[in-house]
Design a protein around this motif. Structure first.
Motif, short mmCIF file in Angstrom:
data_model
loop_
_atom_site.label_atom_id
_atom_site.label_comp_id
_atom_site.label_asym_id
_atom_site.label_seq_id
_atom_site.Cartn_x
_atom_site.Cartn_y
_atom_site.Cartn_z
N LEU A 42 0.83 -1.21 0.00
CA LEU A 42 0.00 0.00 0.00
C LEU A 42 0.86 1.26 0.00
O LEU A 42 0.45 2.29 -0.55
CB LEU A 42 -0.95 0.00 1.20
CG LEU A 42 -2.04 -1.08 1.18
CD1 LEU A 42 -2.85 -1.04 2.47
CD2 LEU A 42 -2.95 -0.93 -0.03
N GLN A 43 2.02 1.18 0.61
CA GLN A 43 2.92 2.34 0.61
C GLN A 43 3.26 2.80 -0.80
O GLN A 43 3.50 3.98 -1.04
CB GLN A 43 4.22 2.01 1.36
CG GLN A 43 4.07 1.87 2.86
CD GLN A 43 5.40 1.58 3.53
OE1 GLN A 43 6.45 2.04 3.08
NE2 GLN A 43 5.37 0.83 4.62
N GLN A 44 3.31 1.85 -1.73
CA GLN A 44 3.71 2.17 -3.10
C GLN A 44 2.57 2.77 -3.93
O GLN A 44 2.78 3.19 -5.07
CB GLN A 44 4.21 0.90 -3.81
CG GLN A 44 5.17 0.04 -3.00
CD GLN A 44 6.37 0.81 -2.49
OE1 GLN A 44 6.96 1.60 -3.21
NE2 GLN A 44 6.74 0.56 -1.24
N ARG A 45 1.36 2.81 -3.39
CA ARG A 45 0.21 3.21 -4.17
C ARG A 45 0.00 4.73 -4.20
O ARG A 45 0.53 5.47 -3.35
CB ARG A 45 -1.05 2.53 -3.61
CG ARG A 45 -1.04 1.02 -3.71
CD ARG A 45 -1.01 0.55 -5.15
NE ARG A 45 -2.28 0.84 -5.81
CZ ARG A 45 -3.25 -0.06 -5.98
NH1 ARG A 45 -3.09 -1.30 -5.56
NH2 ARG A 45 -4.36 0.27 -6.60
N ASP A 46 -0.78 5.17 -5.17
CA ASP A 46 -1.21 6.55 -5.26
C ASP A 46 -2.29 6.78 -4.21
O ASP A 46 -3.43 6.32 -4.37
CB ASP A 46 -1.75 6.81 -6.68
CG ASP A 46 -2.36 8.19 -6.85
OD1 ASP A 46 -2.25 9.02 -5.92
OD2 ASP A 46 -2.96 8.44 -7.92
N ILE A 47 -1.93 7.47 -3.13
CA ILE A 47 -2.86 7.69 -2.01
C ILE A 47 -3.11 9.18 -1.88
O ILE A 47 -2.17 9.98 -1.76
CB ILE A 47 -2.31 7.11 -0.69
CG1 ILE A 47 -2.03 5.60 -0.84
CG2 ILE A 47 -3.28 7.37 0.46
CD1 ILE A 47 -1.42 4.96 0.38
#
Length: 372
Positions: free
Chosen positions: A46-51
């Motif tokens: 999730l850290q790598q996602r567009d948030i």
């Protein structure tokens, strides 16, 4: 098809975030909208996602002390612009289900209506002398949130609950019907081991008051039972004060060490009322029977297998009732009632694969209905 994911907040990795992770894997290009983010504390994938975060992210104290801004959570979640998306999938235990989606179809996976403004409000009220002063403001805030919560519950095109227990709470709180899809358990990781069981019981999870670990500690202390308390939380210090020498507190453990506890313990004690409860499902998947209070999600995990016992239910949150259930657990072991292979087979109804298959089916149904 453009897809967006919505989650209340991302500041840790727990059961709700495990659901989001599976959804993110289903939709690898989907951006994630959330109130606040503490990126280093969430799952690496999730850290790598567009948030994309709300304005609460920029307020003083966020993301550590963001909960102080609860009264403005509804306004913050409504400010996101999702008009360019075709499908929105939210995971909600607070305000995510109230996102405004425009023309996009909205499937909301609900862990629970907000406990602290509905049926469990009294448990969250401020206590003591200061509480007496603050309680009117708390009640006024809860009343305003209930109005918004019920109104915004009309926004999703389809609501899915994480258990039949929660589906009933949704009906009572919001007046809406909901389907049920159980949250994902990694049944390929949580598997039975080859080692023999040891003579200890375990409690696993965040150590907070409603988990009622105090009941397990009291029984173990009174009867001299070996008990391991796994997990950290604000209730630990109070539990330690009342714990006898047969109770050990091991704190936070890795997933590998947790699996070893499930593989070694003769039983997991589950004394609180959970909306679903991933911990019992993990334990069952490892062949570890569960002694659970007969309420909430435990009736669907521990009490859901009528053909092959996966644990023992106790009917009252008392030492006597829990003690009788533990004695029954020992009897079942001596009679060879528990079969780890069959228990793991039963647990597959809660697997990641079962979750993803059901969610895909729900989305297909939603989209096909919207076309017609």
């Amino acid at each position: 098809m453009r897809v967006a994911l919505v989650h209340d907040w991302l500041v840790a990795h727990r059961g709700g975030e495990a659901v989001l992770l599976e959804l993110a894997r289903l939709f690898p290009e989907a951006p994630i909208y959330t109130l606040v983010l503490d990126r280093p504390k969430i799952h690496l994938e999730l850290q790598q996602r567009d948030i994309r975060t709300s304005y609460i992210q920029r307020l003083p104290g966020s993301p550590v002390s963001f909960r102080r801004y609860l009264p403005i959570f509804p306004h913050a979640i409504e400010q996101f612009d999702l008009t360019s998306f075709d499908l929105v999938v939210s995971t909600s235990h607070c305000v995510a289900k109230g996102i405004i989606t425009g023309k996009a179809q909205h499937l909301s996976y609900v862990h629970t209506p907000m406990r602290y403004i509905w049926d469990q409000r009294k448990q969250y009220q401020p206590k003591g002398l200061l509480g007496t002063i603050m309680r009117p403001a708390f009640e006024a805030t809860a009343a305003a949130l209930r109005v918004w919560d019920r109104a915004s519950a009309e926004r999703p095109d389809r609501i899915i609950a994480n258990s039949n227990f929660v589906a009933e709470r949704i009906r009572q709180s919001w007046g809406r019907e909901a389907g049920t899809v159980y949250p994902p358990v990694d049944t390929k990781f949580f598997t039975p081991g080859a080692q023999a069981r040891k003579d200890y019981l375990a409690v696993v999870g965040a150590q907070v008051g409603y988990k009622n670990t105090a009941l397990a500690v009291e029984l173990a202390t009174r009867e001299g039972l070996d008990l391991k308390v796994v997990g950290t939380g604000p209730a630990v210090n109070a539990l330690k004060k009342h714990a006898g020498p047969t109770v050990s507190f091991v704190g936070h453990v890795s997933n590998e060490d947790l699996r070893e506890v499930y593989r070694e313990a003769k039983g997991l004690l589950f004394c609180g009322v959970e909306d679903f409860g991933i911990v019992p499902a993990e334990a069952i998947s490892c062949g570890c029977p569960v002694v659970a209070f007969a309420a909430g999600g435990a009736l669907e995990t521990v009490g859901g297998n009528v053909s092959q016992p996966v644990g023992v239910l106790f009917s009252e949150p008392t030492i006597i009732s829990l003690g009788q259930a533990v004695a029954k657990l020992d009897t079942h072991w001596s009679q060879g009632v528990f079969d780890s292979a069959l228990m793991q087979g039963y647990a597959k109804r809660f697997s990641r694969e079962a979750f993803c298959s059901s969610i895909k089916q729900e989305i297909q149904t939603l989209l096909s209905t919207s076309v017609h």
